[in-house]
Structure formats: C-alpha cells, structure tokens
Scaffold this active site. Structure first.
Site, short mmCIF file in Angstrom:
data_model
loop_
_atom_site.label_atom_id
_atom_site.label_comp_id
_atom_site.label_asym_id
_atom_site.label_seq_id
_atom_site.Cartn_x
_atom_site.Cartn_y
_atom_site.Cartn_z
N CYS A 2 0.82 -1.20 0.00
CA CYS A 2 0.00 0.00 0.00
C CYS A 2 0.87 1.26 0.00
O CYS A 2 1.86 1.34 0.71
CB CYS A 2 -0.94 0.07 1.19
SG CYS A 2 -2.05 -1.31 1.35
N TRP A 74 -2.67 -2.72 -1.66
CA TRP A 74 -2.30 -4.14 -1.83
C TRP A 74 -3.11 -4.87 -0.76
O TRP A 74 -2.83 -4.74 0.43
CB TRP A 74 -0.80 -4.32 -1.61
CG TRP A 74 -0.31 -5.71 -1.93
CD1 TRP A 74 0.04 -6.19 -3.15
CD2 TRP A 74 -0.10 -6.78 -1.00
NE1 TRP A 74 0.46 -7.50 -3.04
CE2 TRP A 74 0.38 -7.89 -1.73
CE3 TRP A 74 -0.28 -6.93 0.38
CZ2 TRP A 74 0.69 -9.11 -1.14
CZ3 TRP A 74 0.02 -8.14 0.97
CH2 TRP A 74 0.50 -9.22 0.21
N ASN A 100 -1.74 1.78 5.79
CA ASN A 100 -0.87 0.72 5.28
C ASN A 100 -0.53 -0.16 6.47
O ASN A 100 -0.15 0.35 7.52
CB ASN A 100 0.40 1.35 4.69
CG ASN A 100 1.44 0.32 4.32
OD1 ASN A 100 1.13 -0.84 4.09
ND2 ASN A 100 2.69 0.75 4.27
N GLU A 520 18.19 -16.68 -8.51
CA GLU A 520 17.67 -15.33 -8.78
C GLU A 520 17.04 -15.27 -10.17
O GLU A 520 15.99 -14.65 -10.35
CB GLU A 520 18.81 -14.31 -8.60
CG GLU A 520 18.45 -12.88 -8.95
CD GLU A 520 17.26 -12.31 -8.19
OE1 GLU A 520 16.77 -12.94 -7.24
OE2 GLU A 520 16.78 -11.24 -8.60
N LYS A 524 13.16 -14.19 -10.98
CA LYS A 524 12.79 -13.10 -11.90
C LYS A 524 11.78 -13.60 -12.91
O LYS A 524 10.77 -12.96 -13.16
CB LYS A 524 14.01 -12.59 -12.66
CG LYS A 524 14.95 -11.60 -12.06
CD LYS A 524 14.43 -10.33 -11.52
CE LYS A 524 13.79 -10.51 -10.20
NZ LYS A 524 14.44 -10.19 -8.99
N GLU A 527 8.24 -14.46 -11.28
CA GLU A 527 7.46 -13.36 -10.70
C GLU A 527 6.91 -12.39 -11.74
O GLU A 527 5.88 -11.77 -11.51
CB GLU A 527 8.25 -12.61 -9.62
CG GLU A 527 9.36 -11.74 -10.12
CD GLU A 527 10.05 -10.96 -9.01
OE1 GLU A 527 9.38 -10.52 -8.07
OE2 GLU A 527 11.28 -10.79 -9.11
N HIS A 543 18.51 -36.19 -9.12
CA HIS A 543 17.92 -36.76 -7.89
C HIS A 543 16.43 -36.44 -7.79
O HIS A 543 15.85 -36.57 -6.73
CB HIS A 543 18.67 -36.24 -6.66
CG HIS A 543 20.12 -36.64 -6.66
ND1 HIS A 543 20.53 -37.94 -6.48
CD2 HIS A 543 21.25 -35.92 -6.87
CE1 HIS A 543 21.86 -38.01 -6.55
NE2 HIS A 543 22.31 -36.79 -6.80
C1 F6R Z 1 11.85 -9.93 -6.10
C2 F6R Z 1 11.76 -8.96 -5.03
C3 F6R Z 1 11.46 -9.46 -3.66
C4 F6R Z 1 12.28 -8.67 -2.63
C5 F6R Z 1 11.86 -9.08 -1.20
C6 F6R Z 1 12.72 -8.39 -0.16
O1 F6R Z 1 12.18 -9.33 -7.31
O2 F6R Z 1 11.91 -7.80 -5.24
O3 F6R Z 1 11.70 -10.82 -3.56
O4 F6R Z 1 13.63 -8.93 -2.84
O5 F6R Z 1 10.53 -8.76 -0.99
O6 F6R Z 1 12.62 -7.02 -0.24
P1 F6R Z 1 13.68 -6.09 0.47
O7 F6R Z 1 14.99 -6.30 -0.18
O8 F6R Z 1 13.17 -4.71 0.29
O9 F6R Z 1 13.72 -6.50 1.91
#
Ligand code: F6R
Length: 655
Positions: A2, A74, A100, A520, A524, A527, A543
């Site tokens: 939010c 959100w 929020n 990672e 990406k 998501e 496995h």
């Molecule tokens: C993925 C992404 C999230 C953040 C996670 C932690 O692209 O952005 O997985 O990495 O929510 O956020 P921070 O780093 O702000 O604690």
C-alpha cells in the site's frame, strides 16, 4: 504494501496526490482512492483499479481541495473492490483514513464499536480506525453541544444528506482535539500501521502516525507533504523526517509540521537529506522501469565500488563498520538474514565470505530465522539485507538478533529507512530508487557490496594479501564495461526468450555461485512472466527435478521444457556440460549462458548467450544481467505487466 500520500498547502492537492500515487504504485495496485477536505466538507473518490483510472475518475468528478490524502492498495483484509478501497470514513463521513499495514486487534475493536452504534461498510481492518477517531473525537468534544448533536445524528441515520446540513467547521483551535483523538486511537491499535487522517472540521490539517510501517514527511514551498516512500516526495523536497513508532505528525497548510511523541509531548525530529533526483524516480524514455533499472546497472556497480579502495595503503575501506580488527577477528559466525532477491544476494555473499575469510556463514530466510531460536552470541555478525529497509520479516529478524547480543549490520538502499534505525551499523548499497517490483539493480548492488565486504573481512583477518585484494578490486572496476557489453547484445537474449515463452515450466541449473545466479534468474522469470520456474544446483537434478522435463514436447522446439544452464568457465565447467547432456537426452531445450570464446558449448545447443570472461566469484554480477533481460522478454511475450506483476508489492511491510 500500500502506498500513502498526503498534501496540505496553498495549491490544488490533486496533482500531488495522483502523481505521488503513480510513483508509489509499486507498493500495491489493487485499487486506489483520494479524499480532500473542501468548503467545510469531505469528498472521497475510489476506484477498483490502478491510479491511471483514478486520475480519469478525478478528472470526471467535482472533487477538489488543497488538503488531501491518497492511497494505492495491496489487499490484506478484504478482497480488492471499491468498497474496500481506501480512504475509509466514519459514520458521519467527516473523517477519512488511509492505512498501510494490518490492525491486528481490528475484530475486537469492530465488535465494540458496533455495540456502540457504529456502522461498518467494508471488510477492511482499516475502517475501525475511522470509527475509533470518530468515537474518541466525540468523547473529547463532549462539552461541545453542536459537535455532539452532529456526531450522534450521523451515527444514528448514516444519511449522506445530513452532512450537508451540518454546522460550520469547528474553530481551528480545536485541531488539538482532532490530534488528541488520533493519539487516543493510536494507543488502542495493535499491529502495523501507517495512517493519514483528515477531518472535515479541520480543513488544511492532516494527522499522521505509524507503527512498523514507513512514513516519510517533509515541507516544501507549497505546503507540507507525507508519503510512505521517498519517490512520491522528491519533486517537492529532499529534506525528510521518518516518523518513529506511534509518534504523531500534524501537517498544516502553511507548511509547518508539529511532531508529538506517544505521550503528546512536542519534539523536534531528525531530518535526513536524500540525494536522489526526480529523474531517478521516472522512466526516462524507457518503456518500463524494469528495463530502465537494468540499464542503470553499469552506473550502479561503478557507484558501489567507488571510494572503497585506498590506493596509498592498498587497502579496502569500510569506514562505516565500527568493528576493530580485533573484533572482526573474534567473529565466529555470520548470519545473513533477508527475503526474496535480497536472500539470493545473501547466498552469493555466503560463498564469497566463506571462501575468503573462512568464517562460517549461514543464510536464513528472515521469516524463518525469527521463529527458530538460532544460535546467536555476541561474537555473531548478522548481515540484514533489505533493499527497502522496511521488510517486516527482516526487521523482526534484526530485532531478534540484537536481543541475542549480535552486532547487526544493515545493507540497504534507503536512507533513514527502518532497518537503519534497528541495526547498529548501516552500509548503503548505491542503487538509487528502484521502482519496478522485480528487483534488478538492487541485487547487483547488494552482490557488489557483499563481494567488497567479503574481501574486507579477509583483509582484516590477514587471509588475503593486499595484492590479492587489489587484483580482484581492479577486476571489479571492469564490470561496468562488461555489463554494457551484455546490454548491447539484448537482441540475442530476446531471440532465445521468444523460443521459450510458450513453455509451462522452465528449469535453471548451475553450480557454485552459478547455482545462486540461477535461483535469482528463476525468481525473476516466475514473478514477472508467471511461467513456472525452478532453480537447482545442477548436480541435484538427477535426484528428482529431471522428471519435470516432459519428452512429449520434444517434437516441437517451442514446447520443449527450457533449461537455462549457467555454464561459464569455472572449476566445474566439465560437470556442467555433463548435466546439460543429461537434460538434452530427456528432451529439454537448453539455453546456455557461456563465456565468450567457449567453443564446446555450441556443439550442444544453438541457444547460447555469451558473456565476457570474468573471475568466477564476480560472475553473479555479470551473469544475472542476461537472465533479467531473458525474464523480461518472456514476460512481454506473454503479455504481462513487467513493472507491476500480479499479487505482488515491492515493499512487504506485513509478516
Ligand atoms: C523480487 C523482489 C522481492 C524482494 C523481497 C525483499 O524481485 O523484489 O523478492 O527482494 O521482498 O525485499 P527487500 O529487499 O526490500 O527486503
């Protein structure tokens, strides 16, 4: 989670509110709304849509005023809908609240308020705040007959028309009652919250408070401004105040701001200077923020490594770290706590810190760390990695580590953010504002900083010589140019992506730091494109995960299961080739990430993304870039909104 904005001043508040909400939309985009005080009344407009639709609705309405609050949601409590959209009002429609966070005792408060005659219209936890302020305000105004009649009447009938017949606004001096009503309300709330509150009787005043949810405040030429994050404010001011838990700020139209502690005592807060510019928070000609942020990475790496090396002494510098060489020598364990992408940066950090400084490193998902009684002592160093500095899970892990006596170092992007006040030491990554929900440049900045920190720990523990540290640092200085080179070959990456976009599942495989790059890369992809993606250490696939490769698609290359293989030159290169053979034999479509000059890989697959040669320990920085572009290209091919993927928000301030 939010986004909240608020403006009071001498100009039309609508532009600030709408522009601010646009800039905060990465925090949530289920629904949006604004409320303005005007001519002794309160107007509210909400849509179950994004801010662009709210802008259209505002243009088509008669809502106006120079004092207002806004919200982009959100959803946590209550489905995304217009009735659950913020701002929420009290029974009389004179108080509007944006929120929020999560009010944990909302059910109990709702029952009490309902028993007192308050009528609720939404399913949200937020609505209790509006009714509580109403109740507390009524109690404080007990001796004011006109107000009493007005509150009683509105509660009983709920008629909107009744508001029109209400008496003229109370005298400005009674703002104190409004502030006191909010203070009493805040004392009754448990959970996390950032609140912006308007009262029709006090036009020109916004009262804000917070607990565990961010709130940034500032004044400018045109008035006073508040928002849940800096990008909404930087066009107006770069001098900002972060409110502490349960403190109150009262914003006035002349730009003055009063700050009260939870006991109601006036105080002068600390002001922070933010050196981000408005251009940092704008798309700047790119089709989306994600692409802009990917392209900023050469600059980000340059800034991350600048001024860390003292050529005279041949030593890396970490002047922010207050630990002496003796204290660093005594560190017997490092915990890295983080979530999501920051957690993946932590996985890279573990590999490098252990390899160079020989200190055991445990990387923990922050939401698990805090509930599992980890072994933390005063010789434990905890690195809390959080781009936003506001992630609730990471903040709770930090509190727990501090209670256990550890020294906690925060790695964050946001000056003055919550983690900077919870940790003993802060190291800033130099990413500048990251707006796209999917983290890209912050990941590279985190990895660069962890690489330097790993080298520094080894230097201070005399495990790497000045020459060794200097050599790796010199190679890091080449990274920006190497990333530029990768970006220049985006078309090759997009071609590979086009061949994988129709798949249902994609696998990512790699070894060592190549595996962390894969974790990672898979995050990406899933998501932003909603294509199911999983990453594995390549030796593990036989496995179990290899069963996911569906041979049925092998007749049509577009339907084959894509396997992205990070196969850069490394000690395990030959093993990676063997793993690639294994998945090819099961009908996979392999997209290989290989080092320029590699002649063997092209014999296995025609989809090869070549990147410049780098030392293995630095490869997550370069190899992540093509994987970001790959994910983005697939998301676009699948018609997804890359900046605002479904169900997600950038800053996760609830547990
Ligand atoms: C993925 C992404 C999230 C953040 C996670 C932690 O692209 O952005 O997985 O990495 O929510 O956020 P921070 O780093 O702000 O604690």
């Amino acid at each position: 989670m939010c986004g909240i904005v608020g403006f009071t001043g001498t100009i039309d508040a609508r532009e600030f509110l709408l522009n601010g909400l646009m800039r905060l939309e990465y925090r949530g985009y289920d629904s949006a709304g604004i409320a303005l005080t005007h001519g002794g009344g309160l107007q509210v407009l909400r849509v179950k849509d994004k801010v662009a639709q709210l802008r259209k609705a505002v243009a088509a309405s008669d809502i106006e005023g120079s004092c207002g609050i806004g919200h982009t949601r959100w959803a946590t409590h209550g489905v995304p809908s217009e009735v659950n959209a913020h701002p929420h009002c009290d029974c009389s429609g004179t108080i509007a609240v944006v929120h929020n966070g999560i009010i944990e005792n909302h059910e109990q408060l709702r029952e009490t308020l309902q028993a007192q005659g308050h009528r609720f219209v939404s399913q949200t936890d937020t609505e209790v705040v509006a009714h509580l302020v109403e109740e507390n305000y009524a109690a404080l105004c007990g001796q004011h007959p006109k107000l009493q009649a007005r509150l009683a009447g509105a509660c009983a009938t709920g008629q909107a028309e009744q508001q029109a017949a209400l008496a003229a606004p109370a005298h400005a001096a009674e703002t104190t009652l409004f502030v006191e009503a909010v203070r009493a309300t805040v004392a009754q709330l448990s959970g996390s919250f950032a609140l912006g509150i308007l009262h029709a009787d006090h036009p020109g005043t916004i009262v804000v408070s917070r607990n565990d949810s961010p709130m940034v405040i500032g004044s400018c030429e045109q008035g006073a401004v508040v928002a849940s994050d800096i990008p909404a404010l930087i066009e107006y001011t770069r001098e900002v105040v972060y409110l502490d838990d349960r403190d109150l700020a009262v914003l006035h139209a002349d730009g003055s701001i009063e700050y009260f502690d939870p006991a109601g005592v006036l105080f002068t807060p600390t002001t922070y200077h933010v050196d981000w510019s408005i251009e940092d928070a704008e798309r700047g000609g790119y089709p989306d923020f994600m692409l802009k942020e990917i392209h900023e990475q050469p600059r980000v790496i340059r800034d991350s490594i600048a001024q860390r090396f003292d050529a005279a002494s041949g030593k890396l510098l970490f002047n922010e770290l207050p630990l002496s060489a003796e204290q660093l020598a005594a560190v017997d364990r490092v915990y890295i706590v983080a979530c999501g992408t920051s957690y993946h940066a932590g996985l890279v950090g573990k590999e490098l810190i252990e390899a160079w400084s020989r200190i055991p490193v445990q990387v923990e998902v922050a939401s698990e760390f805090r509930y599992r009684n980890p072994i933390v002592t005063s010789d434990t160093l905890v690195l809390a990695i959080t781009q936003s500095g506001e992630t609730a899970d990471t903040l709770e892990a930090v509190k727990q580590a501090r209670t256990a006596g550890a020294h906690v170092v925060a790695l964050t992007n946001v000056v003055g953010s919550r983690v900077t006040r919870e940790a003993q030491t802060t190291l800033y990554i130099k990413a500048r504002p990251e707006i796209a929900v999917a983290a890209t440049k912050s990941f590279l900045a985190q990895v660069a900083l962890l690489t330097l920190l790993g080298l520094y720990l080894a230097q201070e523990r005399a495990l790497l010589s000045a020459a060794q540290v200097g050599e790796i640092y010199a190679e890091m200085q080449q990274l920006p140019a190497q990333i530029e080179q990768i970006l220049a070959h985006a078309a090759v990456i997009e071609d590979a992506a086009a061949q994988c976009a129709q798949a249902d599942t994609a696998l990512f495989i790699g070894r060592g730091v190549g595996a962390t790059t894969c974790y990672e890369g898979a995050l990406k992809l899933k998501e932003i494109s909603y294509l199911h993606a999983e990453a594995f250490a390549a030796g593990e696939i036989k496995h179990g995960p290899i069963a996911l490769i569906d041979p049925a698609g092998s007749q049509d290359p577009l339907l084959q299961t894509p396997v992205v293989a990070v196969a850069l030159q490394s000690a395990t290169y030959d093993k990676m080739l063997a793993n690639i053979e294994e998945v090819l034999a099961r009908g996979a479509r392999v997209v290989a990430l290989a080092t320029e000059g590699d002649t063997r890989i092209a014999k296995l697959t025609d989809l090869v993304l070549y990147i410049p040669p780098v030392r293995e320990c630095l490869s997550p920085i370069t190899a992540s870039v093509p994987l970001q572009l790959f994910a983005r290209a697939i998301a676009i091919a699948r018609g997804c909104d890359v900046d605002q993927p479904r169900n997600l928000a950038k800053s996760v301030t609830v547990e």
